[in-house]
Design a protein around this motif. Structure first.
Motif, short mmCIF file in Angstrom:
data_model
loop_
_atom_site.label_atom_id
_atom_site.label_comp_id
_atom_site.label_asym_id
_atom_site.label_seq_id
_atom_site.Cartn_x
_atom_site.Cartn_y
_atom_site.Cartn_z
N ARG A 145 3.85 -23.20 28.86
CA ARG A 145 4.75 -22.17 28.67
C ARG A 145 5.23 -21.41 29.91
NH1 ARG A 145 1.59 -19.10 23.47
NH2 ARG A 145 1.64 -20.90 22.05
N SER A 146 4.54 -21.43 30.67
CA SER A 146 4.57 -20.65 32.06
C SER A 146 5.62 -21.13 33.14
CB SER A 146 3.04 -20.43 32.67
OG SER A 146 2.67 -21.45 32.94
N GLY A 147 6.22 -22.29 32.95
CA GLY A 147 7.06 -22.89 34.06
C GLY A 147 8.54 -22.71 34.03
N ALA A 148 9.17 -21.77 32.82
CA ALA A 148 10.47 -21.71 33.04
C ALA A 148 10.96 -20.91 34.28
CB ALA A 148 10.70 -20.95 31.75
N GLN A 149 12.06 -21.62 34.73
CA GLN A 149 12.87 -21.17 36.03
C GLN A 149 14.05 -20.44 35.67
OE1 GLN A 149 11.35 -21.34 39.15
NE2 GLN A 149 9.49 -22.17 38.07
N ALA A 205 11.08 -31.30 31.67
CA ALA A 205 11.08 -30.22 31.31
C ALA A 205 10.18 -29.19 32.04
CB ALA A 205 10.54 -29.67 29.81
N ASN A 206 10.50 -27.87 32.32
CA ASN A 206 9.82 -26.98 33.23
C ASN A 206 8.75 -26.07 32.24
OD1 ASN A 206 10.77 -27.56 35.73
ND2 ASN A 206 12.31 -25.83 35.65
N ALA A 207 8.97 -26.04 30.90
CA ALA A 207 8.50 -25.40 30.17
C ALA A 207 8.54 -25.74 28.74
CB ALA A 207 8.72 -23.73 30.12
N ALA A 208 7.69 -25.60 27.76
CA ALA A 208 7.67 -25.98 26.50
C ALA A 208 6.84 -25.21 25.43
CB ALA A 208 7.76 -27.42 26.23
N ILE A 209 7.33 -25.06 24.11
CA ILE A 209 6.47 -24.59 23.23
C ILE A 209 7.01 -25.05 21.77
CG2 ILE A 209 7.90 -22.40 22.65
CD1 ILE A 209 5.64 -20.69 22.37
N ASP A 210 6.25 -25.16 20.91
CA ASP A 210 6.52 -25.43 19.57
C ASP A 210 6.83 -24.30 18.73
OD1 ASP A 210 3.61 -24.92 19.50
OD2 ASP A 210 3.64 -25.99 17.39
N VAL A 211 7.87 -24.44 18.04
CA VAL A 211 8.36 -23.14 17.29
C VAL A 211 7.57 -23.09 15.94
CG1 VAL A 211 10.41 -22.04 16.09
CG2 VAL A 211 10.66 -23.59 18.25
N HIS A 221 7.15 -16.00 23.97
CA HIS A 221 6.07 -16.32 24.57
C HIS A 221 6.23 -16.98 26.13
CE1 HIS A 221 3.75 -15.05 21.36
NE2 HIS A 221 4.05 -16.07 20.57
N ILE A 222 7.50 -17.98 25.79
CA ILE A 222 7.84 -18.49 27.15
C ILE A 222 8.38 -17.63 28.35
CG2 ILE A 222 9.56 -20.01 28.18
CD1 ILE A 222 9.40 -22.12 26.03
N LEU A 223 9.18 -16.60 28.01
CA LEU A 223 9.75 -15.60 28.64
C LEU A 223 8.48 -14.75 29.36
CD1 LEU A 223 12.86 -14.36 26.86
CD2 LEU A 223 12.45 -16.34 28.32
N GLU A 224 7.51 -14.57 28.52
CA GLU A 224 6.68 -13.54 28.84
C GLU A 224 5.72 -14.33 30.05
OE1 GLU A 224 3.01 -11.13 26.95
OE2 GLU A 224 4.81 -11.18 25.96
N CYS A 225 5.22 -15.45 29.48
CA CYS A 225 4.47 -16.45 30.25
C CYS A 225 5.04 -16.75 31.71
CB CYS A 225 3.89 -17.34 29.61
SG CYS A 225 2.91 -17.41 28.12
N SER A 226 6.31 -16.97 31.50
CA SER A 226 7.05 -17.51 32.97
C SER A 226 7.69 -16.14 33.50
CB SER A 226 8.33 -18.55 32.61
OG SER A 226 7.90 -19.49 31.96
N ALA A 227 7.45 -15.02 33.11
CA ALA A 227 8.14 -13.82 33.84
C ALA A 227 9.52 -13.72 34.17
CB ALA A 227 7.59 -13.41 34.96
N ALA A 307 17.00 -14.69 35.52
CA ALA A 307 15.86 -13.87 36.26
C ALA A 307 15.53 -12.27 35.71
CB ALA A 307 16.35 -13.70 37.80
N GLU A 308 16.71 -11.90 35.18
CA GLU A 308 16.60 -10.46 34.38
C GLU A 308 15.72 -10.77 33.25
OE1 GLU A 308 20.21 -8.66 33.48
OE2 GLU A 308 19.06 -7.26 32.67
N THR A 309 14.55 -9.93 33.02
CA THR A 309 13.65 -10.27 31.91
C THR A 309 14.36 -9.52 30.60
OG1 THR A 309 12.61 -7.90 32.27
CG2 THR A 309 11.37 -10.03 33.24
N GLY A 310 13.82 -9.97 29.41
CA GLY A 310 14.08 -9.71 28.34
C GLY A 310 15.09 -10.80 27.68
N LEU A 311 15.55 -10.58 26.20
CA LEU A 311 16.28 -11.63 25.60
C LEU A 311 17.81 -10.91 25.54
CD1 LEU A 311 16.63 -14.21 24.29
CD2 LEU A 311 15.63 -13.14 22.21
N ARG A 312 18.69 -11.54 25.76
CA ARG A 312 20.00 -11.20 25.47
C ARG A 312 20.68 -12.27 24.53
NH1 ARG A 312 18.09 -9.73 29.75
NH2 ARG A 312 18.13 -11.91 30.75
#
Ligand code: ADP
Ligand code: MG
Length: 332
Positions: A145-149, A205-211, A221-227, A307-312
């Motif tokens: 979950r932590s690899g998103a760029q 893939a840089n990051a993954a999770i199952d829905v 979870h991906i956003l949080e783990c990857s900051a 890079a900006e945190t949060g979901l839009r």
């Protein structure tokens, strides 16, 4: 029938890959050289995760499917699983159907039942799966979950929202025709773990999770783990309800065509889809397409990591949706 006869009849099969299977105090499992074990447990509780009266064959399938889905999200190859079962009584027809559904999926993934526990009590199923992931140059190939760029594309596999639609229909919150319910119900009761896609995405893939809990929650979870943050096209996601075409036909008849808001809510907030949500750099677009092809699993690009945190959330035309919508949940 006693506990040991029950295990022998419904759950004991000759060991294949395991060094030792059901029947001793421990099972013995030999992972391949140069791999790490990937381990995950999921518990299914009657009345909470499923209706006690659900078809036992599909229940056996789903109990393992939700666990295999976690291996898929890690890019792990399934090896084996254990089954801890609490049963209100011995119902042989139920056990035969449950174990048939369980083993059909297990065999399809060459994933072996190596042990477990059986006790009397409220109906409860807990499975632990074991898989393996290669280690290359001391680097684990597991998808995390932590690899998103920032700049990564955001993708989801398959369809979204149908399982939730079926649940709402079964709970009487929405009325749909029998054929719509039948189609959506397969997604709720018989989910397909995206194991082949997870394997194909290793190194891409840089990051993954199952829905499992809903797109927005699991993306969180991906956003949080990857900051990092993300922009998500809500209407692209909302178009992924498989039953929608069927529903529209039925809608006229039932007077309950899904509104845009319901559609967004089912796909963004509904759970139990067991699709893979993953990120990959734009330079890997053709590799992602190839992974989708080889695994015969459709994938759709639904947004991008920023890079900006949060979901839009944006709509189909790219216009920003109110931020409140992201946390909006009709069903909470
Ligand atoms: P112990 O008392 O040593 O914990 P049990 O008597 O509970 O062992 O179980 C006997 C054997 O049957 C063990 O190998 C255990 O892993 C296996 N087993 C028990 N329940 C299940 C089950 N539901 N599915 C598969 N194997 C099981
Ligand atoms: Mg025991």
């Amino acid at each position: 029938m006693g506990e040991f006869d029950l295990i022998a009849r419904y759950f004991k099969r000759p060991a294949r890959r395991a060094a030792l299977g059901v029947g001793d105090d421990c099972a013995l499992l030999q992972p391949s050289p140069g791999t790490q074990l990937a381990i995950s447990s999921d518990m299914l509780v009657a009345g909470r995760h499923f209706f006690a009266a659900v078809n036992p064959r599909t229940l056996g399938h789903k109990a393992l499917a939700v666990n295999l889905s976690d291996l898929a999200a890690c890019g792990a190859q399934p090896l084996a699983f254990t089954l801890a079962l609490s049963l209100p009584g011995v119902d042989e027809a139920w056990l035969a159907a449950f174990s048939a559904g369980l083993f059909a999926l297990a065999d399809a993934h060459d994933c072996e039942l190596i042990g477990g526990d059986t006790t009397a009590g409220p109906l409860n199923i807990c499975i632990t799966v074991f898989g393996e992931v290669p280690v290359v140059n001391r680097q684990s190939q597991a998808l995390l979950r932590s690899g998103a760029q920032p700049g990564d594309d955001l993708y989801v596999s398959g369809t979204l929202g149908d399982a939730r639609l079926a649940l709402d229909a079964l709970l009487g919150k929405i009325s749909v025709s029998a054929d719509v319910l039948a189609q959506a119900r397969v997604r709720l009761e018989c989910p397909t773990p995206r194991v082949a896609l997870g394997l194909a995405l290793r190194g891409i893939a840089n990051a993954a999770i199952d829905v499992s809990d809903g797109l927005i929650g699991d993306l969180g979870h991906i956003l949080e783990c990857s900051a990092v943050g993300a922009e998500l096209n809500a209407d692209c996601a909302a178009s992924l309800i498989a039953t929608s075409a069927c529903l529209e036909r039925a809608g006229a008849k039932f007077g309950n065509e899904l509104t845009q808001d319901q559609r967004r809510t089912l796909t963004l907030c509904g759970g139990d889809d067991y699709e893979l949500l993953f990120t990959a750099p734009p330079s890997q677009r053709s590799a992602v397409d190839a992974a989708a092809q080889t695994s015969q699993t459709p994938v759709t690009r639904i947004g991008r990591i920023e890079a900006e945190t949060g979901l839009r959330l944006v709509d189909g035309q790219g216009a920003r949706l109110p931020p409140a919508y992201a946390s909006f949940d009709h069903f909470a």
